[in-house]
Motif scaffolding. Structure first.
Motif, mmCIF file in Angstrom:
data_model
loop_
_atom_site.group_PDB
_atom_site.id
_atom_site.type_symbol
_atom_site.label_atom_id
_atom_site.label_comp_id
_atom_site.label_asym_id
_atom_site.label_seq_id
_atom_site.Cartn_x
_atom_site.Cartn_y
_atom_site.Cartn_z
ATOM 1 N N LYS A 267 0.619 -1.144 -0.024
ATOM 2 C CA LYS A 267 0.099 0.219 0.145
ATOM 3 C C LYS A 267 0.389 0.927 -0.240
ATOM 4 C CE LYS A 267 -1.026 -0.060 4.748
ATOM 5 N NZ LYS A 267 -1.084 -1.221 5.279
ATOM 6 N N PHE A 268 2.534 1.277 -0.060
ATOM 7 C CA PHE A 268 2.640 2.107 0.011
ATOM 8 C C PHE A 268 3.931 2.896 -1.035
ATOM 9 C CE2 PHE A 268 2.447 1.350 4.714
ATOM 10 C CZ PHE A 268 2.301 2.102 5.105
ATOM 11 N N LYS A 269 3.472 1.677 -1.947
ATOM 12 C CA LYS A 269 3.947 1.941 -3.361
ATOM 13 C C LYS A 269 3.308 3.163 -4.016
ATOM 14 C CE LYS A 269 4.321 -2.896 -5.312
ATOM 15 N NZ LYS A 269 3.872 -3.921 -5.900
ATOM 16 N N ASN A 270 4.415 4.081 -4.819
ATOM 17 C CA ASN A 270 4.002 5.095 -5.583
ATOM 18 C C ASN A 270 3.712 4.711 -7.041
ATOM 19 O OD1 ASN A 270 6.622 4.550 -6.680
ATOM 20 N ND2 ASN A 270 6.868 6.456 -6.468
ATOM 21 N N GLN A 271 3.324 5.120 -7.714
ATOM 22 C CA GLN A 271 2.755 5.155 -9.164
ATOM 23 C C GLN A 271 4.035 4.417 -9.886
ATOM 24 O OE1 GLN A 271 3.495 8.300 -7.931
ATOM 25 N NE2 GLN A 271 2.828 9.773 -9.545
ATOM 26 N N ASP A 272 5.113 4.687 -9.784
ATOM 27 C CA ASP A 272 6.606 3.834 -10.752
ATOM 28 C C ASP A 272 6.442 2.517 -9.609
ATOM 29 O OD1 ASP A 272 6.942 6.229 -11.663
ATOM 30 O OD2 ASP A 272 7.874 7.002 -10.061
ATOM 31 N N GLY A 273 5.553 2.189 -9.063
ATOM 32 C CA GLY A 273 5.643 0.820 -8.080
ATOM 33 C C GLY A 273 6.658 0.510 -6.927
ATOM 34 N N VAL A 274 7.024 2.370 -6.390
ATOM 35 C CA VAL A 274 8.146 2.190 -4.906
ATOM 36 C C VAL A 274 7.845 1.983 -4.331
ATOM 37 C CG1 VAL A 274 10.023 3.493 -4.421
ATOM 38 C CG2 VAL A 274 10.333 2.822 -7.040
ATOM 39 N N ILE A 275 8.322 1.726 -3.444
ATOM 40 C CA ILE A 275 7.539 1.208 -1.724
ATOM 41 C C ILE A 275 8.512 2.580 -1.664
ATOM 42 C CG2 ILE A 275 7.585 0.333 0.918
ATOM 43 C CD1 ILE A 275 6.749 -1.992 -1.643
ATOM 44 N N GLN B 242 8.443 -13.111 -9.254
ATOM 45 C CA GLN B 242 9.225 -13.236 -8.174
ATOM 46 C C GLN B 242 10.306 -11.312 -8.884
ATOM 47 O OE1 GLN B 242 11.671 -14.905 -6.343
ATOM 48 N NE2 GLN B 242 9.836 -15.992 -5.518
ATOM 49 N N ALA B 243 9.953 -10.044 -9.530
ATOM 50 C CA ALA B 243 10.238 -9.236 -9.918
ATOM 51 C C ALA B 243 10.593 -8.312 -7.962
ATOM 52 C CB ALA B 243 9.062 -8.290 -10.346
ATOM 53 N N ARG B 244 12.080 -7.493 -8.655
ATOM 54 C CA ARG B 244 12.230 -7.424 -6.835
ATOM 55 C C ARG B 244 13.130 -5.601 -8.037
ATOM 56 N NH1 ARG B 244 13.687 -12.748 -6.750
ATOM 57 N NH2 ARG B 244 15.538 -13.160 -6.238
ATOM 58 N N THR B 245 12.023 -4.998 -6.773
ATOM 59 C CA THR B 245 12.610 -3.189 -7.191
ATOM 60 C C THR B 245 13.121 -2.842 -6.122
ATOM 61 O OG1 THR B 245 10.320 -3.365 -8.048
ATOM 62 C CG2 THR B 245 11.175 -1.711 -7.558
ATOM 63 N N ILE B 246 13.849 -2.163 -5.807
ATOM 64 C CA ILE B 246 14.122 -1.440 -4.983
ATOM 65 C C ILE B 246 13.411 -0.253 -4.252
ATOM 66 C CG2 ILE B 246 16.407 0.223 -4.188
ATOM 67 C CD1 ILE B 246 18.174 -1.269 -6.161
ATOM 68 N N LYS B 247 13.405 -0.584 -2.541
ATOM 69 C CA LYS B 247 12.760 0.545 -1.978
ATOM 70 C C LYS B 247 13.572 1.995 -2.034
ATOM 71 C CE LYS B 247 10.820 -3.590 0.940
ATOM 72 N NZ LYS B 247 10.712 -4.077 2.054
#
Ligand code: FCB
Length: 470
Positions: A374-382, A440-445
């Protein structure tokens, strides 16, 4: 205000084999794998340990991510149930050998200091069935497994650890029925605790024999320290807090650093009729195989008082103390644990003043968050600003202790990529990098980007309102 850290300070993150690799290609199940097979309903959303964040296949990509956020150190663990084919004779599984050697070599090439731990709650199932660490033969098999690890990876590993949080399985499996095999037996728990310390010391002994000519090789044990604060100054509450500390912190700490047990603790076990079976030669092994440095996991303290009403339950350590709910405590609302950064300073000073100022580092600290998407922004970054503040506050107190002479050389967060956490599975996320369980995608917070700047500069700026917030 700027907070600057000593040169060569280690910055990193920690994970473990069973929580990040998945179980593909393993010759054995471990107790967690089997527990999930037997009772999948005990795990959050019924997600088990088969895949986790699949670092078994994704480790090259993961190491690139570590480099992107500038980590200069990293901890993981080897899975006993992966590395060893024949648990009795300690034959090494060739696929596992190749995997760990490639994983560790790539970390070395990336200039990331590697700490490898040998045991992170993951008893091979066959050995659990014969009692796990309740069985002294399993203690010897652990030492044999440890020897195989040192022989196989000694050239690649910078720092070794025998075990992670050895008191936790004692609590979770043998006292409080949080984890399989759901036993609550004080006497057995005391034996498991003692045997676990012995297994640690026997592994250290193998290490010292193998690397007798290499003084640069060092080994530790990772201890979770949860200092017990007394409710108030009443002698009965102070006594209760002190005893709780003996059980959950000092028992392992004294044994690992000083090679001994506190007499007060022994007296309590004796009076409670649960003194474990031991002999002189075992005590000598514990006395003579102490750690070279200390690794501390810190999440939260304990708040303790004496029993309010006379205790009438089963024979349990809890007859001597009980938790008390401190109304003013600060809570992580996303996880329910207390946040008390100043305790990191108190731990550091205790190590300095009472444990020979042994060199040490924070091997885990972290903030779990349920429903973090729920803390993701529109680019999918937490946007985990709460985690950044959490880190800043803890680092502030750690830094203060370093300035006052505590011998702390690093700080690793739990964890690098959101990983699997026992019965809680993926409920609470802790990583610098978020994991999409489906892809399994990884995204830097945001915290991953923040820490990368902190590491490059070896310093960070802390706002006034975060200083002394406790
Ligand atoms: C620690 C454990 C680690 C992880 C975190 C959340 O106590 O070492 O495996 O589960 O808690």
């Amino acid at each position: 205000m700027k907070i600057k850290f000593p040169e060569n300070f280690l910055w990193g993150a920690a994970t473990s084999g069973p929580q990040s690799e998945g179980s593909k290609d393993k010759p054995h199940l471990n107790v967690m794998d089997k527990w999930f097979q037997l009772h999948p309903e005990d795990f959050h959303n019924q997600v088990g340990p088969e895949i986790t964040c699949n670092s078994y296949e994704k480790y090259p990509e993961d190491i690139e991510l570590m480099q992107r956020i500038n980590l200069n150190s990293f901890r993981t663990s080897i899975q006993w149930s992966r590395l060893i084919d024949d648990l009795e004779t300690g034959t090494v599984n060739q696929k596992a050998l190749k995997y760990y050697r490639d994983y560790f070599s790539r970390l070395k090439k990336a200039n990331i200091k590697l700490m490898v731990n040998l045991y992170h709650f993951d008893m091979p199932w066959e050995l659990q069935e014969v009692g796990g660490f309740a069985n002294k033969h399993v203690v010897d098999l652990f030492a044999l497994y440890a020897k195989r690890c040192f022989e196989s990876f000694g050239d690649l590993v910078d720092m070794w650890s025998t075990m992670n949080e050895p008191i936790v399985p004692v609590e979770a499996q043998y006292l409080y029925k949080w984890w399989y095999p759901y036993i609550s037996d004080y006497k057995l728990a005391a034996q498991v605790g003692y045997n676990t310390i012995l297994a640690h010391a026997k592994a250290v002994k193998e290490f010292k024999i193998l690397f007798a000519n290499d003084s640069k090789k060092e080994i530790t044990v990772v201890l979770n320290l949860t200092p017990s604060y007394s409710k108030d100054d009443k002698p009965e509450n102070i006594k209760a807090a002190k005893l709780s500390d003996e059980f959950f912190n000092k028992s392992m700490l004294e044994a690992a650093v000083n090679g001994r047990f506190n007499q007060e603790f022994i007296d309590v076990l004796k009076a409670d009729n649960v003194l474990p079976e031991f002999n002189k030669s075992e005590l000598d092994i514990i006395a003579n195989n102490r750690i070279d440095f200390l690794a501390v996991n810190y999440y939260q303290p304990r708040r303790i008082q004496g029993r309010e009403k006379p205790y009438s339950g089963e024979n349990m350590p809890d007859k001597h103390f009980e938790n008390f709910d401190w109304a003013e405590k600060r809570i992580n609302p996303h996880r329910g644990w207390e946040i008390h950064p100043e305790t990191i300073y108190n731990i550091a000073m205790d190590i300095k003043n009472n444990y020979n100022n042994i060199k040490w580092f924070i091997s885990e600290n972290g903030m779990g968050v349920e429903g973090e998407e729920k803390f993701k922004n529109q680019d999918g970054v937490i946007q985990d600003d709460y985690r950044i503040d959490f880190i800043k506050e803890h680092l502030y107190w750690l830094h203060k202790a370093i300035q006052e002479g505590s011998n702390c050389f690093g700080y690793q967060m739990w964890t690098f990529i959101d990983c699997w956490s026992w019965a809680n599975s993926f409920k609470n996320r802790y990583g610098f990098v978020s994991l999409d369980l489906k892809t399994q995608a990884r995204t830097i917070k945001k915290s991953g980007t923040w820490i990368s700047n902190c590491i490059i500069n070896n310093e960070f700026e802390i706002e006034e309102n975060l200083v002394n917030k406790n």
